[in-house]
Design an enzyme around this catalytic site. Structure first.
Site, PDB file in Angstrom:
ATOM      1  N   GLU A 233      -1.679  20.954  32.226  1.00 35.87           N
ATOM      2  CA  GLU A 233      -1.045  19.922  31.390  1.00 35.87           C
ATOM      3  C   GLU A 233      -2.162  18.967  30.988  1.00 35.87           C
ATOM      4  O   GLU A 233      -2.597  18.142  31.799  1.00 35.87           O
ATOM      5  CB  GLU A 233       0.040  19.189  32.188  1.00 35.87           C
ATOM      6  CG  GLU A 233       1.176  20.079  32.676  1.00 35.87           C
ATOM      7  CD  GLU A 233       2.129  20.510  31.569  1.00 35.87           C
ATOM      8  OE1 GLU A 233       2.175  19.822  30.531  1.00 35.87           O
ATOM      9  OE2 GLU A 233       2.806  21.528  31.735  1.00 35.87           O
ATOM     10  N   CYS A 267      -0.648  10.652  27.885  1.00 34.63           N
ATOM     11  CA  CYS A 267      -1.065  11.894  27.230  1.00 34.63           C
ATOM     12  C   CYS A 267      -0.380  12.042  25.880  1.00 34.63           C
ATOM     13  O   CYS A 267      -0.911  12.654  24.970  1.00 34.63           O
ATOM     14  CB  CYS A 267      -0.778  13.086  28.132  1.00 34.63           C
ATOM     15  SG  CYS A 267       0.934  13.175  28.673  1.00 34.63           S
TER      16      CYS A 267
HETATM   17  P1  NAD Z   1      -9.414  14.315  35.037  1.00 28.39           P
HETATM   18  O1  NAD Z   1      -9.433  15.662  34.424  1.00 28.39           O
HETATM   19  O2  NAD Z   1     -10.661  13.531  35.059  1.00 28.39           O
HETATM   20  O3  NAD Z   1      -8.929  14.390  36.562  1.00 28.39           O
HETATM   21  C1  NAD Z   1      -7.660  14.897  36.932  1.00 28.39           C
HETATM   22  C2  NAD Z   1      -7.704  15.354  38.386  1.00 28.39           C
HETATM   23  O4  NAD Z   1      -8.593  16.446  38.526  1.00 28.39           O
HETATM   24  C3  NAD Z   1      -8.192  14.304  39.369  1.00 28.39           C
HETATM   25  O5  NAD Z   1      -7.386  14.358  40.509  1.00 28.39           O
HETATM   26  C4  NAD Z   1      -9.612  14.749  39.677  1.00 28.39           C
HETATM   27  O6  NAD Z   1     -10.078  14.342  40.938  1.00 28.39           O
HETATM   28  C5  NAD Z   1      -9.457  16.238  39.628  1.00 28.39           C
HETATM   29  N1  NAD Z   1     -10.686  17.002  39.376  1.00 28.39           N
HETATM   30  C6  NAD Z   1     -11.754  16.635  38.626  1.00 28.39           C
HETATM   31  N2  NAD Z   1     -12.649  17.645  38.564  1.00 28.39           N
HETATM   32  C7  NAD Z   1     -12.146  18.675  39.296  1.00 28.39           C
HETATM   33  C8  NAD Z   1     -12.586  20.001  39.594  1.00 28.39           C
HETATM   34  N3  NAD Z   1     -13.729  20.469  39.122  1.00 28.39           N
HETATM   35  N4  NAD Z   1     -11.796  20.776  40.368  1.00 28.39           N
HETATM   36  C9  NAD Z   1     -10.612  20.329  40.832  1.00 28.39           C
HETATM   37  N5  NAD Z   1     -10.139  19.086  40.587  1.00 28.39           N
HETATM   38  C10 NAD Z   1     -10.892  18.271  39.809  1.00 28.39           C
HETATM   39  O7  NAD Z   1      -8.246  13.552  34.279  1.00 28.39           O
HETATM   40  P2  NAD Z   1      -7.844  12.019  34.409  1.00 28.39           P
HETATM   41  O8  NAD Z   1      -8.911  11.207  33.743  1.00 28.39           O
HETATM   42  O9  NAD Z   1      -7.454  11.718  35.799  1.00 28.39           O
HETATM   43  O10 NAD Z   1      -6.498  11.957  33.542  1.00 28.39           O
HETATM   44  C11 NAD Z   1      -6.481  11.681  32.185  1.00 28.39           C
HETATM   45  C12 NAD Z   1      -6.237  12.943  31.379  1.00 28.39           C
HETATM   46  O11 NAD Z   1      -5.036  13.559  31.806  1.00 28.39           O
HETATM   47  C13 NAD Z   1      -6.059  12.674  29.905  1.00 28.39           C
HETATM   48  O12 NAD Z   1      -6.741  13.657  29.170  1.00 28.39           O
HETATM   49  C14 NAD Z   1      -4.574  12.804  29.711  1.00 28.39           C
HETATM   50  O13 NAD Z   1      -4.179  13.113  28.407  1.00 28.39           O
HETATM   51  C15 NAD Z   1      -4.250  13.908  30.667  1.00 28.39           C
HETATM   52  N6  NAD Z   1      -2.827  13.899  30.998  1.00 28.39           N
HETATM   53  C16 NAD Z   1      -2.038  14.944  30.583  1.00 28.39           C
HETATM   54  C17 NAD Z   1      -0.671  14.916  30.841  1.00 28.39           C
HETATM   55  C18 NAD Z   1       0.234  16.043  30.407  1.00 28.39           C
HETATM   56  O14 NAD Z   1       1.337  16.111  30.910  1.00 28.39           O
HETATM   57  N7  NAD Z   1      -0.177  16.907  29.500  1.00 28.39           N
HETATM   58  C19 NAD Z   1      -0.119  13.844  31.518  1.00 28.39           C
HETATM   59  C20 NAD Z   1      -0.949  12.805  31.905  1.00 28.39           C
HETATM   60  C21 NAD Z   1      -2.306  12.845  31.664  1.00 28.39           C
END
Ligand code: NAD
Length: 510
Positions: A233, A267
């Site tokens: 997502e 998002c």
């Molecule tokens: P992010 O991708 O930086 O991190 C998300 C999660 O992934 C965190 O818990 C982080 O610790 C973990 N993570 C990071 N690198 C990893 C790896 N290599 N392996 C495993 N886990 C890892 O995202 P963010 O900055 O926390 O969130 C913002 C983003 O999320 C925006 O792009 C937003 O649009 C998206 N988002 C999407 C939805 C949806 O439903 N489509 C909902 C909310 C947010």
């Protein structure tokens, strides 16, 4: 072992420290989750749902306290925490209490006549251990809803909340402990990227990830190594299209709320606004006036709180600076004090698709507006994006609104509303293009935490089937007759040949 600092981004207040999970702790948690799986999955669904009901009651009883804590962790107004974190989670639990049985029960499906007397059904079985990796913008609901969905379907869960909002991680861990889930059924692993990577390396049976497209790609790559199914997502750059015949006052209210709620860190934020040329000047004025009336503060008597993550505030500043350098006009806002976390809600005009503000996910309180002169141009502009999460179309002409809505490259679309797709738990939610893979919520979403077992059942009274050995010439003739009769262009059947084929069919079975 790393330590996470829990800090209120709006006030700077330090809320405490939290130890990150070590690789050994991740492995041990996986072992406990695996051990807990047979017992949890064997529980009848109503018993599993009983734990969810307990959680719903807790949410209702502790709503203000929980919202206050989430608010302190994220900088969002407590009202937003109540509506979009607590209410929606409790409402989803209610949805599962009412509908999970129907969605997870075995289903009879038709069996074609040529397979008579067999019966066919689909059974939904849990996958095993599900890893939920979540982001910081809605740190509670985007962790708890997928976790509960996986649990309802009979899986055990390892949840890794975002390191940006560790306080909410702690709050959720305490909440699950209060509910008294059996040992190992749901465990929280605090930490950042390394803990996430260790979790993927522990080979869960499914990864449910919410976050950025870049991280989604990295996780999918790592998961591919072990062929772990992933659901992603991801981000969005959602367009809002306003036609001249829309209820302009309503559309302007929505544009302002859709762009600035949660300080734009949604998002599905309205990140691109396209307005029909004939009403463009009027609409920009409406949006400016409504933006000017917004109150920014924390945690109450405010419409907009602070940004949650300093690095995200930097991205917003960069997108706005890039737009201004390329000729955008700041209609209102644009005051981004150097290191403050409160970015003033900003409306930009004179923007183009050559600017980052119209192409990349900004994830902050900025609303860029462009005009369009035809339906086709509006659709082309909206689809000119690598993302496809949500979109909205505004018009009083229902036929036109639907026609446009269904031509948008998006996983979800609203007509005369925005962002609301997620509020109906009956609707599957998810993106296309760079916005993700898979759906959650709705029947598809719950079944995404299961694998479908197809069962075909023959009473077992005939000695053989028509397709089994030995192959004979009569059998071949029979199939030629059947193929022509069943699938040919003309339905002119040679009755005698068909009868002979039928006799052969029966003879083969006896
Ligand atoms: P992010 O991708 O930086 O991190 C998300 C999660 O992934 C965190 O818990 C982080 O610790 C973990 N993570 C990071 N690198 C990893 C790896 N290599 N392996 C495993 N886990 C890892 O995202 P963010 O900055 O926390 O969130 C913002 C983003 O999320 C925006 O792009 C937003 O649009 C998206 N988002 C999407 C939805 C949806 O439903 N489509 C909902 C909310 C947010």
């Amino acid at each position: 072992m790393g330590v996470l600092t829990m800090q209120n981004p709006a006030t700077g207040e330090i809320l405490g420290e939290l130890a990150e999970a070590t690789p050994d702790e991740v492995r041990l948690a996986m072992e406990r989750a695996r051990q807990a799986f047979p017992g949890w999955s064997a529980l009848p669904l109503p018993e599993r749902l009983h734990y969810l009901t307990r959680l719903r009651h807790c949410l209702a009883e502790q709503a203000e306290t929980l919202a206050g804590k989430i608010s302190a962790d994220t900088g969002k107004p407590t009202l937003e925490a109540l509506m979009t974190e607590i209410f929606i989670t409790a409402d989803t639990i209610r949805f599962y209490e009412k509908h999970a049985k129907r969605m997870l029960s075995p289903r009879r499906v038709p069996t074609p006549l040529v397979l008579w007397p067999k019966r066919s059904s689909i059974h939904y079985k849990p996958l095993g251990v599900v890893a939920v990796i979540s982001p910081w913008n809605y740190p509670f609901q985007l962790s708890v809803i997928p976790a509960l969905s996986a649990l309802a379907a009979g899986n055990t869960v390892l949840l890794k909340p975002s390191e940006v909002t560790p306080y909410t991680g702690l709050v959720m861990e305490e909440l699950f402990r209060t509910i008294g889930f059996p040992e190992g059924v749901i465990q929280v692993l605090h930490g950042g990227r390394e803990v996430g990577q260790a979790l993927v390396a522990a080979k869960p049976d499914k990864i449910f990830f919410t976050g950025s497209a870049a991280t989604g790609r990295a996780i999918m790559k790592q998961a591919a190594e072990y062929l772990i199914p992933v659901e992603l997502e991801l981000g969005g750059k959602d367009p809002m299209i306003v036609f001249a015949d829309a209820h302009l006052e309503r559309a302007a209210n929505a544009a302002v709320w859709g762009a600035f709620t949660n300080a734009g860190q949604v998002c599905m934020s309205v990140e691109r606004l396209y307005v029909e040329q004939s009403v463009y000047p009027q609409f920009v004025e409406l949006v400016k006036a409504k933006t000017a009336a917004l109150r920014q503060g924390f945690p109450r008597q405010a419409d907009i709180g602070s940004m949650t993550f300093p690095r995200q505030a930097e991205i917003v500043r960069d997108h706005v600076a890039d737009a201004i350098a390329k000729g955008a006009v700041v209609e209102i806002g644009g005051r981004f004090d150097e290191d403050g976390m409160f970015l003033s809600p900003t409306v930009l005009t004179g923007v183009t698709h050559a600017m980052k503000i119209m192409r990349e996910e900004t994830f902050g309180p900025v609303l860029p507006i462009m005009s369009f002169s035809s339906e086709a141009e509006a659709i082309r502009l909206a689809n000119d994006s690598p993302y496809g999460l949500n979109a909205s179309v505004w018009s009083q002409d229902e036929t036109k609104a639907k026609r446009v809505a269904l031509q948008l490259e998006t996983g979800n679309v609203c007509i005369n509303d925005c962002l609301v797709s997620f509020a109906n738990p009956h609707l599957p939610f998810g993106g296309v293009k760079q916005s993700g893979i898979g759906r959650y919520r709705g029947p598809e979403g719950l079944r995404a935490f299961t694998h479908a077992v197809s069962v075909i059942h023959d009473p077992g009274r005939q000695k053989r089937e028509v397709n089994w050995y030995p192959y004979t010439e009569e059998q071949e003739t029979m199939f030629v007759v059947l193929i022509k009769a069943l699938f040919g262009r003309e339905r002119k059947w040679n009755r005698q040949a068909l009868l002979a084929a039928w006799r052969e069919w029966k003879r083969l079975q006896e």
